[in-house]
Motif scaffolding. Structure first.
Motif, PDB file in Angstrom:
ATOM      1  N   ASN A 170       0.805  -1.224   0.000  1.00 46.44           N
ATOM      2  CA  ASN A 170       0.000   0.000   0.000  1.00 46.44           C
ATOM      3  C   ASN A 170       0.839   1.276   0.000  1.00 46.44           C
ATOM      4  O   ASN A 170       0.280   2.375  -0.021  1.00 46.44           O
ATOM      5  CB  ASN A 170      -0.920   0.011   1.225  1.00 46.44           C
ATOM      6  CG  ASN A 170      -1.936  -1.108   1.181  1.00 46.44           C
ATOM      7  OD1 ASN A 170      -2.587  -1.310   0.160  1.00 46.44           O
ATOM      8  ND2 ASN A 170      -2.073  -1.855   2.265  1.00 46.44           N
ATOM      9  N   TYR A 171       2.151   1.137   0.027  1.00 46.25           N
ATOM     10  CA  TYR A 171       3.005   2.324   0.079  1.00 46.25           C
ATOM     11  C   TYR A 171       3.022   3.022  -1.278  1.00 46.25           C
ATOM     12  O   TYR A 171       3.188   2.381  -2.315  1.00 46.25           O
ATOM     13  CB  TYR A 171       4.421   1.931   0.491  1.00 46.25           C
ATOM     14  CG  TYR A 171       5.337   3.106   0.695  1.00 46.25           C
ATOM     15  CD1 TYR A 171       5.104   4.024   1.711  1.00 46.25           C
ATOM     16  CD2 TYR A 171       6.437   3.329  -0.131  1.00 46.25           C
ATOM     17  CE1 TYR A 171       5.929   5.109   1.909  1.00 46.25           C
ATOM     18  CE2 TYR A 171       7.274   4.406   0.058  1.00 46.25           C
ATOM     19  CZ  TYR A 171       7.020   5.300   1.075  1.00 46.25           C
ATOM     20  OH  TYR A 171       7.840   6.381   1.263  1.00 46.25           O
ATOM     21  N   ARG A 172       2.862   4.334  -1.245  1.00 46.86           N
ATOM     22  CA  ARG A 172       2.833   5.103  -2.496  1.00 46.86           C
ATOM     23  C   ARG A 172       4.239   5.506  -2.911  1.00 46.86           C
ATOM     24  O   ARG A 172       4.604   6.686  -2.920  1.00 46.86           O
ATOM     25  CB  ARG A 172       1.966   6.349  -2.328  1.00 46.86           C
ATOM     26  CG  ARG A 172       0.523   6.049  -2.004  1.00 46.86           C
ATOM     27  CD  ARG A 172      -0.252   7.344  -1.809  1.00 46.86           C
ATOM     28  NE  ARG A 172      -1.640   7.105  -1.447  1.00 46.86           N
ATOM     29  CZ  ARG A 172      -2.512   8.062  -1.151  1.00 46.86           C
ATOM     30  NH1 ARG A 172      -2.116   9.332  -1.191  1.00 46.86           N
ATOM     31  NH2 ARG A 172      -3.748   7.757  -0.825  1.00 46.86           N
TER      32      ARG A 172
END
Length: 217
Positions: A170-172
């Motif tokens: 989920n890390y951008r």
């Protein structure tokens, strides 16, 4: 390191001990040396330290381990929770209630340790580390947050703060490797945290801001 009262074990503990990150999240199972890392850093590298557990009852474990490392309780004041050792001041305390964070307001310290960081609230953590600084030229300042990735909803802020290492799906951005330094600051206009390249200064929203580094080991 042979002349120090405490030395890190080879492996991750040594890597965390020598990390240049402003904030280190040091993980691992029980017995992995998380508490020892914080006590050891306070005893060997820092002058004004605060090491916290969430409940006041749990602080006794810190006192017992410190006694084992130093060989005595000389210099420890049980009323204040302050341990004086070789010119260093190490406070061992709890932050059981949300408002207990106010006890640590306005006192600059060059080291903060949070034992089982996911037991703390995000507001407690961010409020307390706001005084991570020193008036002594050349004194290293840092924060060590020890524990495991959270299993309760109250600790999910830890996953978000170290998402580059703990939540790569989920890390951008590009996921980070263990021990890798990443830099973060706050957008003055929105108040949102953003990742930047290096300590800065960075020109954001017409203001010059600096960043602090993080890693996970």
């Amino acid at each position: 390191l042979s002349d120090l009262v405490w030395v890190p074990n080879p492996g991750p503990q040594t890597e965390a001990y020598f990390s240049q990150a402003d904030e280190v999240f040091y993980g691992g199972q029980a017995g992995g040396g998380k508490t020892d890392l914080m006590l050891g850093l306070a005893l060997t590298h820092h002058r004004q330290a605060l090491i916290l557990r969430r409940t006041n009852r749990e602080v006794g474990g810190l006192v017992e381990r410190m006694t084992q490392i130093t060989g005595s309780r000389n210099g420890f004041n049980s009323q204040t929770g302050i341990w004086r050792y070789a010119g260093r001041m190490i406070e061992l305390g709890g932050c059981q209630l949300e408002e207990d964070k106010q006890k640590y307001k306005g006192v600059a310290r060059d080291f903060y340790g949070f034992d089982e960081v996911s037991d703390f609230t995000q507001t407690q953590y961010e409020f307390i580390i706001g005084w991570n600084r020193s008036a002594i030229a050349g004194q290293r300042c840092r924060v060590v947050a020890a524990g495991n990735p959270p299993t309760r909803p109250e600790g999910l802020w830890v996953l978000k703060r170290w998402a580059a290492w703990l939540d790569p799906v989920n890390y951008r951005g590009r996921p980070a490797e263990p021990g890798e330094l990443r830099w973060y600051t706050t957008d003055p206009a929105s108040g949102e945290e953003i990742e930047v390249e290096g300590p800065g200064p960075h020109l954001i929203g017409g203001q010059e801001v600096f960043a602090r580094s993080r890693t996970f080991i």
